[in-house]
Motif scaffolding. Structure first.
Motif, mmCIF file in Angstrom:
data_model
loop_
_atom_site.group_PDB
_atom_site.id
_atom_site.type_symbol
_atom_site.label_atom_id
_atom_site.label_comp_id
_atom_site.label_asym_id
_atom_site.label_seq_id
_atom_site.Cartn_x
_atom_site.Cartn_y
_atom_site.Cartn_z
ATOM 1 N N VAL A 183 0.830 -1.210 0.000
ATOM 2 C CA VAL A 183 0.000 0.000 0.000
ATOM 3 C C VAL A 183 0.861 1.256 0.000
ATOM 4 O O VAL A 183 0.634 2.185 -0.775
ATOM 5 C CB VAL A 183 -0.942 -0.003 1.224
ATOM 6 C CG1 VAL A 183 -1.623 1.346 1.382
ATOM 7 C CG2 VAL A 183 -1.966 -1.096 1.075
ATOM 8 N N ALA A 184 1.868 1.272 0.872
ATOM 9 C CA ALA A 184 2.587 2.530 1.089
ATOM 10 C C ALA A 184 3.881 2.621 0.280
ATOM 11 O O ALA A 184 4.377 3.711 0.018
ATOM 12 C CB ALA A 184 2.887 2.699 2.571
ATOM 13 N N VAL A 195 3.307 9.107 4.484
ATOM 14 C CA VAL A 195 2.625 8.548 3.307
ATOM 15 C C VAL A 195 1.179 8.181 3.634
ATOM 16 O O VAL A 195 0.258 8.501 2.891
ATOM 17 C CB VAL A 195 3.388 7.312 2.776
ATOM 18 C CG1 VAL A 195 2.577 6.605 1.714
ATOM 19 C CG2 VAL A 195 4.737 7.728 2.229
ATOM 20 N N LEU A 196 0.971 7.516 4.787
ATOM 21 C CA LEU A 196 -0.379 7.056 5.114
ATOM 22 C C LEU A 196 -1.320 8.211 5.447
ATOM 23 O O LEU A 196 -2.540 8.073 5.342
ATOM 24 C CB LEU A 196 -0.334 6.057 6.271
ATOM 25 C CG LEU A 196 0.267 4.688 5.953
ATOM 26 C CD1 LEU A 196 0.090 3.747 7.121
ATOM 27 C CD2 LEU A 196 -0.353 4.090 4.704
ATOM 28 N N ASN A 198 -1.752 10.710 3.696
ATOM 29 C CA ASN A 198 -2.392 11.122 2.439
ATOM 30 C C ASN A 198 -2.986 9.944 1.678
ATOM 31 O O ASN A 198 -3.264 10.060 0.488
ATOM 32 C CB ASN A 198 -1.365 11.803 1.530
ATOM 33 C CG ASN A 198 -0.667 12.920 2.261
ATOM 34 O OD1 ASN A 198 -1.308 13.666 2.984
ATOM 35 N ND2 ASN A 198 0.644 13.007 2.102
ATOM 36 N N GLU A 199 -3.150 8.815 2.356
ATOM 37 C CA GLU A 199 -3.634 7.623 1.671
ATOM 38 C C GLU A 199 -5.169 7.647 1.615
ATOM 39 O O GLU A 199 -5.822 7.697 2.646
ATOM 40 C CB GLU A 199 -3.137 6.376 2.420
ATOM 41 C CG GLU A 199 -3.701 5.070 1.947
ATOM 42 C CD GLU A 199 -3.359 4.767 0.505
ATOM 43 O OE1 GLU A 199 -2.182 4.922 0.126
ATOM 44 O OE2 GLU A 199 -4.278 4.405 -0.251
ATOM 45 N N PRO A 200 -5.753 7.630 0.405
ATOM 46 C CA PRO A 200 -7.211 7.691 0.327
ATOM 47 C C PRO A 200 -7.902 6.386 0.744
ATOM 48 O O PRO A 200 -9.038 6.416 1.199
ATOM 49 C CB PRO A 200 -7.472 7.993 -1.154
ATOM 50 C CG PRO A 200 -6.250 7.529 -1.866
ATOM 51 C CD PRO A 200 -5.117 7.640 -0.914
ATOM 52 N N ARG A 201 -7.219 5.236 0.573
ATOM 53 C CA ARG A 201 -7.900 3.958 0.838
ATOM 54 C C ARG A 201 -7.829 3.626 2.329
ATOM 55 O O ARG A 201 -7.116 2.716 2.752
ATOM 56 C CB ARG A 201 -7.246 2.856 0.015
ATOM 57 C CG ARG A 201 -7.441 3.024 -1.464
ATOM 58 C CD ARG A 201 -6.541 2.087 -2.226
ATOM 59 N NE ARG A 201 -5.139 2.458 -2.067
ATOM 60 C CZ ARG A 201 -4.123 1.749 -2.540
ATOM 61 N NH1 ARG A 201 -4.348 0.616 -3.157
ATOM 62 N NH2 ARG A 201 -2.886 2.148 -2.370
ATOM 63 N N GLN A 202 -8.584 4.360 3.134
ATOM 64 C CA GLN A 202 -8.485 4.217 4.584
ATOM 65 C C GLN A 202 -8.932 2.839 5.063
ATOM 66 O O GLN A 202 -8.394 2.308 6.028
ATOM 67 C CB GLN A 202 -9.300 5.314 5.261
ATOM 68 C CG GLN A 202 -9.051 5.446 6.756
ATOM 69 C CD GLN A 202 -7.594 5.739 7.082
ATOM 70 O OE1 GLN A 202 -6.969 6.570 6.455
ATOM 71 N NE2 GLN A 202 -7.039 5.026 8.043
ATOM 72 N N VAL A 205 -6.067 0.521 4.829
ATOM 73 C CA VAL A 205 -5.117 0.822 5.905
ATOM 74 C C VAL A 205 -5.640 0.283 7.232
ATOM 75 O O VAL A 205 -4.896 -0.289 8.032
ATOM 76 C CB VAL A 205 -4.869 2.342 5.989
ATOM 77 C CG1 VAL A 205 -3.963 2.661 7.158
ATOM 78 C CG2 VAL A 205 -4.258 2.838 4.697
#
Lengths: 495, 135
Positions: A183-184, A195-196, A198-202, A205
């Motif tokens: 993912v990251a 990085v996480l 700004n990660e859209p796929r919460q 995560v």
């Protein structure tokens, strides 16, 4: 500076190597082990003082820059953990001189405990998730051997449960690392934090966060994954149990704290609520399990679990004050617990048994032992003005501030039960007359008394030094909650 | 077990295997190979002596206590990490010597590390094999 950060890993490693080279000379090994543990203590305290003075420090091992190389980072929390690890190692090493015996010493006891502590210190200092995994494995492999050392029937049974569940935890941990990397695209903790964010796929995560929670949860003996702990911790030699109880589960808790303050803070409504629920259940099952025990060390094993609950509670609340409470609680529980377990070894040596029913009469025979029991026991039960009172007071206050009233009730009730069974132990081991069919079988040597009394005094020390220590914990918590200082220290101008 | 074929073959194979293990160690520098496999091959050479001529012969051929080899190997690897510290660089930084050496091609702390792995693997494997054959 670069040297100071690696010292907590390389001192125990070097000690282990030297001890290995002196395989046949056990007395030399003993000397090396004690000197090595003392050096680690000095290095750890120096590290803590430096960090407290200059803020978070980091070093890029083998000179590859973050986020590509392996970073060692020491913030106040990590440094405090290293100091605690060094303290337990020193106490246990000295204690081992009297308690372990030639049979275990001849098969590499000293190299193993030092390698294990090298892994533990590495886990406290690393800033890279995969490196954390490696440190966990180093710790685990040596703990497997220590757990089975001696090879008695009961031990092997405990060791099988311990090994199986911990290997499962490692597999889950490793799978989670793979997914996280997918993912990251990075495994550097500071880099992950940025990085996480700004990660859209919460959702993705969150699932990874849960996997990590299960992996670390097994290692930290969190409800409902704690069964291996009471099944195995009472089986090896007391010195080994003490080291495990003081440090191993705490490495799991440390990893949880590091991950759920630095990396997985995107959806605290989910992750930290789960942590809170687990905290409550862990506390309660641990304490109820302990009440039902009739063997000294099994009782103390269950007690470890209930204390893990308090640590998680502080983490789940995720406020500045609750994290400060966790840091102080960690110090308190490691020191007081070590004192009690070392004491259980002394009573076992003197009476030849660790069944509560078969013990007795220590109040009359040894007032000193009684005092050394009462201080950490009452402290763990949370009686003022001892350290446990301040630790629990802080956790409860943090829960009140966060309006988690159920947790407040649970924490207070667990404290009451702890007091109940500590007094039960007092009545059985100290107050009641020694059973006629279980007379005194041996004397405990001075090297066993020394560390035990020292840890008792240290419990008093952290009780009366609560003011400066809590300030330190406060600053450590500030670094945990702020995150920016950590990220800046690691990545600096690189990104 | 006394087999003439095996003991004769061992006498021929032993130097070949040991040489090959060193070859693997050096080759591991830039190509597949390295201290780990090299160590395994060397250990199997000694194990071959054990099978053909018995445990005592194997111990005598090794000359060192396997546990000492474990310690020594760790010490080599450890020293390769410490040397850069002396030069003021972070732990484990690779230091290379500029001059090219005929066989080694390039010398530096990673070679020392690999050598440590080699000795360590020989020590660990033989500790296990000797312990098992003593049962």
């Amino acid at each position: 500076m670069s040297l100071l950060l690696v010292l907590p890993v390389i001192i125990p490693l070097f000690t282990a190597i030297l001890a290995l080279l002196c395989w046949r000379h056990i007395n030399v090994q003993r000397g090396i082990a004690v000197v090595g543990a003392s050096c680690l203590m000095v290095a750890a305290v120096t590290l803590l003082l430096t960090i407290s003075d200059r803020g978070i420090q980091c070093v890029q091992v083998s000179n590859w820059q973050a986020p590509f190389g392996i970073t060692l980072v020491a913030d106040l929390f990590g440094a405090v953990m290293v100091v605690l690890a060094a303290t337990s190692l020193l106490a246990v090493t000295v204690y081992s001189l009297g308690s372990v015996g030639r049979a275990l010493e001849a098969v590499g006891y000293y190299p193993l405990i030092h390698v294990m502590v090298a892994g533990i210190c590495g886990a406290f200092l690393t800033g890279d998730v995969f490196n954390l995994y490696v440190c966990f494995e180093v710790t685990l492999v040596s703990s497997f051997v220590l757990m089975a050392m001696g090879g008695e029937r009961q031990q092997i049974e405990g060791a099988i449960k311990y090994v199986t569940l911990n290997l499962m935890a490692s597999a889950i941990f490793l799978a989670a690392i793979g997914l996280l990397y997918g993912v990251a695209g990075t495994l550097n903790m500071a880099d992950l934090a940025t990085v996480l964010a700004n990660e859209p796929r919460q959702t993705l995560v969150n699932s990874i966060a849960m996997l990590f929670m299960v992996g670390f949860g097994i290692k930290a003996a969190v409800f409902p994954l704690f069964f291996w702990l009471p099944a195995s911790y009472h089986t090896p030699n007391v010195a080994i149990t003490t080291l495990f109880a003081a440090l191993l589960t705490k490495v799991g808790v440390y990893a949880l704290i590091r991950f759920f303050t630095l990396i997985f803070v995107g959806d605290t409504g989910l992750t930290h609520t789960v942590l809170l629920v687990l905290a409550g259940l862990t506390m309660i099952t641990g304490v109820l399990g302990a009440v039902a025990q009739t063997e000294f060390r099994r009782l103390l094993s269950f007690h470890i679990i209930s204390q893990i609950g308090y640590l998680l509670l502080g983490l789940g609340l995720l406020t500045h004050f609750s994290l400060a409470a966790v840091v102080y609680f960690m110090g308190h529980v490691i020191i007081a617990k070590t004192a009690l377990l070392l004491l259980s070894g002394v009573t076992q040596r003197i009476s030849g048994t660790s069944e509560l029913k078969e013990l007795g009469g220590f109040y009359k025979e040894s007032p000193l032992l009684s005092v050394v029991f009462l201080v950490p026991a009452l402290s763990l039960a949370g009686i003022p003005p001892l350290s446990g009172f301040w630790a629990k007071f802080a956790v409860v206050k943090a829960s009140l501030e966060a309006e988690q009233y159920v947790m407040v009730v649970a924490a207070l009730a667990v404290g009451l039960f702890t007091l109940y069974y500590m007094l039960n132990v007092w009545a059985e081991v100290f107050w009641k007359d020694r059973p006629v069919d279980h007379p005194v079988v041996a004397k405990a040597p001075l090297v066993m008394w020394g560390p035990m009394v020292a840890m008792g005094i240290l419990t008093l020390g952290i009780s009366f030094g609560v003011d400066p220590l809590f300030q330190l914990a406060n600053r450590a918590a500030f670094q945990l909650i702020d995150r920016q200082e950590y990220i800046r220290a690691v990545l600096g101008g690189a990104l | 077990m006394n087999s003439l074929i095996l003991s004769t073959a061992t006498r021929l194979l032993l130097p070949l295997m040991l040489l090959y293990s060193v070859f693997l160690l050096i080759r591991g520098h830039n190509e597949p190979g390295g201290g780990f496999v090299g160590g395994l091959v060397a250990a199997s050479a000694i194990a071959l002596i054990k099978f053909s001529s018995g445990l005592e012969r194997a111990r005598a051929a090794l000359r060192f206590d396997p546990i000492t080899l474990v310690g020594t190997g760790l010490l080599f690897a450890f020293a390769s990490g410490l040397l850069p510290l002396v030069a003021g660089m972070p732990f484990l930084t690779a230091l290379w010597w500029d001059q090219k050496i005929p066989v080694l091609l390039k010398a530096g702390t990673p070679v020392l590390f690999d050598l440590g792995v080699y000795v360590l693997v020989v020590g660990v494997v033989l500790t296990m094999i000797f312990a098992l054959s003593e049962e």
